[in-house]
Scaffold this motif. Structure first.
Motif, PDB file in Angstrom:
ATOM      1  N   TYR A  68      10.248  -9.859  -3.330  1.00  0.00           N
ATOM      2  CA  TYR A  68       9.536  -9.468  -2.302  1.00  0.00           C
ATOM      3  C   TYR A  68       8.949 -10.278  -1.604  1.00  0.00           C
ATOM      4  CZ  TYR A  68       4.975  -7.957  -0.226  1.00  0.00           C
ATOM      5  OH  TYR A  68       3.907  -7.713   0.825  1.00  0.00           O
ATOM      6  N   LEU A  69       8.760 -11.100  -2.980  1.00  0.00           N
ATOM      7  CA  LEU A  69       7.383 -12.723  -2.661  1.00  0.00           C
ATOM      8  C   LEU A  69       8.481 -13.631  -2.196  1.00  0.00           C
ATOM      9  CD1 LEU A  69       5.393 -12.738  -5.381  1.00  0.00           C
ATOM     10  CD2 LEU A  69       4.511 -12.540  -3.920  1.00  0.00           C
ATOM     11  N   LYS A  70       9.673 -13.507  -2.466  1.00  0.00           N
ATOM     12  CA  LYS A  70      10.905 -14.270  -1.933  1.00  0.00           C
ATOM     13  C   LYS A  70      11.165 -13.982   0.174  1.00  0.00           C
ATOM     14  CE  LYS A  70      13.565 -15.652  -5.307  1.00  0.00           C
ATOM     15  NZ  LYS A  70      15.380 -15.629  -5.778  1.00  0.00           N
ATOM     16  N   VAL A 102       0.682  -1.268   0.345  1.00  0.00           N
ATOM     17  CA  VAL A 102      -0.074  -0.177   0.170  1.00  0.00           C
ATOM     18  C   VAL A 102       0.850   1.660  -0.051  1.00  0.00           C
ATOM     19  CG1 VAL A 102      -1.423  -1.024   1.248  1.00  0.00           C
ATOM     20  CG2 VAL A 102      -0.191   0.103   2.536  1.00  0.00           C
ATOM     21  N   GLU A 103       1.987   1.401   0.571  1.00  0.00           N
ATOM     22  CA  GLU A 103       3.047   2.644   0.273  1.00  0.00           C
ATOM     23  C   GLU A 103       4.064   1.947  -1.009  1.00  0.00           C
ATOM     24  OE1 GLU A 103       4.184   2.374   4.244  1.00  0.00           O
ATOM     25  OE2 GLU A 103       2.860   2.770   5.245  1.00  0.00           O
ATOM     26  N   SER A 104       4.576   2.989  -1.594  1.00  0.00           N
ATOM     27  CA  SER A 104       4.932   2.663  -2.638  1.00  0.00           C
ATOM     28  C   SER A 104       7.231   2.895  -1.863  1.00  0.00           C
ATOM     29  CB  SER A 104       4.943   4.006  -3.902  1.00  0.00           C
ATOM     30  OG  SER A 104       5.280   5.524  -3.003  1.00  0.00           O
ATOM     31  N   GLY A 105       7.374   2.708  -3.425  1.00  0.00           N
ATOM     32  CA  GLY A 105       8.946   2.780  -2.963  1.00  0.00           C
ATOM     33  C   GLY A 105       9.572   1.724  -1.297  1.00  0.00           C
ATOM     34  N   LYS A 106       8.670   0.396  -1.610  1.00  0.00           N
ATOM     35  CA  LYS A 106       9.237  -0.572  -0.950  1.00  0.00           C
ATOM     36  C   LYS A 106       8.904  -1.637  -0.941  1.00  0.00           C
ATOM     37  CE  LYS A 106       7.909   2.463   3.589  1.00  0.00           C
ATOM     38  NZ  LYS A 106       6.871   1.651   4.815  1.00  0.00           N
ATOM     39  N   GLY A 107       9.738  -1.694  -2.492  1.00  0.00           N
ATOM     40  CA  GLY A 107       9.950  -3.824  -3.385  1.00  0.00           C
ATOM     41  C   GLY A 107       8.394  -3.571  -4.010  1.00  0.00           C
ATOM     42  N   VAL A 108       7.348  -2.879  -4.472  1.00  0.00           N
ATOM     43  CA  VAL A 108       6.614  -3.190  -4.611  1.00  0.00           C
ATOM     44  C   VAL A 108       6.273  -2.622  -6.006  1.00  0.00           C
ATOM     45  CG1 VAL A 108       3.758  -4.505  -4.596  1.00  0.00           C
ATOM     46  CG2 VAL A 108       5.330  -5.028  -3.163  1.00  0.00           C
ATOM     47  N   PRO A 109       6.551  -2.617  -7.035  1.00  0.00           N
ATOM     48  CA  PRO A 109       5.766  -2.218  -8.400  1.00  0.00           C
ATOM     49  C   PRO A 109       4.207  -1.388  -7.623  1.00  0.00           C
ATOM     50  CG  PRO A 109       6.673  -4.122  -9.222  1.00  0.00           C
ATOM     51  CD  PRO A 109       5.832  -4.728  -8.115  1.00  0.00           C
ATOM     52  N   GLY A 110       4.669  -0.086  -8.955  1.00  0.00           N
ATOM     53  CA  GLY A 110       2.818   0.994  -8.194  1.00  0.00           C
ATOM     54  C   GLY A 110       2.297  -0.044  -9.131  1.00  0.00           C
ATOM     55  N   PHE A 160      -0.326 -11.295  -9.318  1.00  0.00           N
ATOM     56  CA  PHE A 160      -0.237 -10.019  -9.525  1.00  0.00           C
ATOM     57  C   PHE A 160       1.007  -9.731 -10.415  1.00  0.00           C
ATOM     58  CE2 PHE A 160      -2.414  -8.798  -6.213  1.00  0.00           C
ATOM     59  CZ  PHE A 160      -3.031  -8.511  -5.715  1.00  0.00           C
ATOM     60  N   ALA A 161       1.796 -10.749 -10.526  1.00  0.00           N
ATOM     61  CA  ALA A 161       3.219 -10.201 -11.328  1.00  0.00           C
ATOM     62  C   ALA A 161       2.670 -10.827 -12.645  1.00  0.00           C
ATOM     63  CB  ALA A 161       3.865 -11.683 -11.271  1.00  0.00           C
ATOM     64  N   ILE A 162       1.578 -11.252 -13.035  1.00  0.00           N
ATOM     65  CA  ILE A 162       1.281 -10.677 -15.065  1.00  0.00           C
ATOM     66  C   ILE A 162       0.817  -9.172 -15.009  1.00  0.00           C
ATOM     67  CG2 ILE A 162      -0.979 -10.750 -13.955  1.00  0.00           C
ATOM     68  CD1 ILE A 162      -1.710 -12.579 -16.553  1.00  0.00           C
ATOM     69  N   LEU A 163       0.982  -7.915 -14.269  1.00  0.00           N
ATOM     70  CA  LEU A 163       0.387  -7.106 -14.491  1.00  0.00           C
ATOM     71  C   LEU A 163       1.737  -6.487 -15.330  1.00  0.00           C
ATOM     72  CD1 LEU A 163      -1.793  -6.480 -10.938  1.00  0.00           C
ATOM     73  CD2 LEU A 163      -2.632  -7.179 -13.839  1.00  0.00           C
ATOM     74  N   ILE A 164       3.005  -6.774 -14.361  1.00  0.00           N
ATOM     75  CA  ILE A 164       3.865  -6.111 -14.265  1.00  0.00           C
ATOM     76  C   ILE A 164       4.556  -5.800 -15.740  1.00  0.00           C
ATOM     77  CG2 ILE A 164       6.288  -5.642 -12.443  1.00  0.00           C
ATOM     78  CD1 ILE A 164       4.915  -7.272 -10.506  1.00  0.00           C
ATOM     79  N   PRO A 165       4.521  -4.919 -16.039  1.00  0.00           N
ATOM     80  CA  PRO A 165       5.874  -4.383 -17.358  1.00  0.00           C
ATOM     81  C   PRO A 165       7.236  -4.425 -16.428  1.00  0.00           C
ATOM     82  CG  PRO A 165       4.291  -2.443 -16.364  1.00  0.00           C
ATOM     83  CD  PRO A 165       3.447  -3.563 -15.967  1.00  0.00           C
ATOM     84  N   GLU A 176      11.273  -8.334 -10.955  1.00  0.00           N
ATOM     85  CA  GLU A 176      13.019  -9.078 -10.784  1.00  0.00           C
ATOM     86  C   GLU A 176      12.271  -8.087  -8.820  1.00  0.00           C
ATOM     87  OE1 GLU A 176      14.684  -5.471 -12.308  1.00  0.00           O
ATOM     88  OE2 GLU A 176      13.650  -6.645 -12.816  1.00  0.00           O
ATOM     89  N   THR A 177      11.902  -6.826  -8.748  1.00  0.00           N
ATOM     90  CA  THR A 177      11.826  -6.330  -7.260  1.00  0.00           C
ATOM     91  C   THR A 177      10.585  -6.866  -6.764  1.00  0.00           C
ATOM     92  OG1 THR A 177      10.410  -4.813  -7.941  1.00  0.00           O
ATOM     93  CG2 THR A 177      13.006  -4.304  -8.256  1.00  0.00           C
TER      94      THR A 177
END
Length: 298
Positions: A293-295, A144-152, A277-282, A288-289
């Motif tokens: 995070y999932l790891k 829910v917060e940007s800049g912490k390893g999960v794409p926008g 959710f990985a399917i959404l990430i261009p 890889e970020t």
């Protein structure tokens, strides 16, 4: 239920027979012959009790136990008290109700003080247990917060799901020629996009504001305890008693909410649950970020 206000303590009496059997009780008191001295108790029953005034005798579900200046006791409803004893009764009833609320609040708070250590242990167990509140809160922040390893793009989609209350992750694509032709054959307008279900996402409710574990565990409970502990229950004013009694009354509900939020958070943060959710990430958003995070959740 019958409650008598006796000095600094409240006495609860279960049976109406115990009231009728009191030495000074009169169930047929003539109000014209007596002057009200005070209110000594209140009662509430599913089965109505006959009013003790000789001019009334209507059954009341709720009422007061009063004593006259001559020491005679009886029971009256609130309306009867106002009708027969006027402003004096209304003033006494208002004061009595306030005193009762204050004493009941003090009882609750004194009882609570003896359970403080147990409460602290329960909070600690919820926070620091394996994949407990602290773990869930820390590891859910990147969602829910940007800049912490999960794409926008993932954060935005989660925000959309929370806003709509949906838990189904979908993707959109352009229709194929076959799908366009099929729509025309069926007499329908060709679709502009095709929405496809990817997965059901579990535990999203853990991210709702009312399930904020830091707010519940730290702000509401731990900081509340720190503020309450040095206070003197005996010297609290009515407003303080009301505030803290309400706070104590909400503690179990908050603990239950925290436990439910932890359970939802554990389900949400299972790597297999978030992997779709990985399917959404261009590629330009560094997928890889998200994998990294999932790891950390495994």
């Amino acid at each position: 239920m019958i409650v008598l206000n006796q000095g600094k303590e409240l006495v609860r009496v279960e049976s109406w027979d115990d009231i009728v059997g009191r030495p000074g009780f009169n169930g047929n008191l003539n109000p014209a012959e007596h002057v009200l001295s005070g209110i000594i108790g209140q009662y509430a029953f599913a089965d109505r009790i006959r009013c003790g005034l000789s001019d009334c005798h209507r059954p009341h579900g709720r009422g007061y136990l009063v004593v006259t200046k001559s020491g005679v006791e009886t029971n009256i409803g609130k309306d009867c008290g106002k009708n027969y004893f006027g402003v004096d009764f209304e003033t006494m009833a208002t004061q009595f109700d306030r005193d009762m609320r204050d004493k009941q609040a003090r009882e609750r708070l004194w009882d609570f003080t003896f359970k403080l250590d147990e409460l602290k242990q329960r909070i600690k167990a919820l926070r620091t247990g394996e994949r407990g509140a602290d773990w869930v809160y820390k590891n859910s922040r990147p969602l829910v917060e940007s800049g912490k390893g999960v794409p926008g793009v993932v954060i935005r989609r989660i925000a959309d799901l929370l806003r709509t209350g949906d838990s189904v992750l979908t993707t959109e694509r352009e229709p194929t020629e076959r799908e366009i032709d099929l729509a025309r054959v069926q007499g329908s307008r060709p679709p502009r996009v095709i929405v496809e279900k990817v997965a059901d996402i579990r535990g999203l409710e853990a991210l709702q504001s009312q399930n904020d574990l830091r707010q519940i565990m730290v702000v509401d409970l731990e900081e509340g305890i720190k503020e309450f502990e040095p206070l003197d229950v005996d010297t609290m004013k009515s407003t303080e008693l009301s505030r803290w009694s309400k706070w104590v009354g909400r503690i179990e509900q908050k603990l239950d909410s925290a436990a439910a939020a932890i359970s939802s958070g554990q389900a949400l943060l299972a790597p297999a649950n978030l992997q779709p959710f990985a399917i959404l990430i261009p590629n330009f958003e560094a997928p890889e970020t998200f994998r990294a995070y999932l790891k950390t959740l495994a």
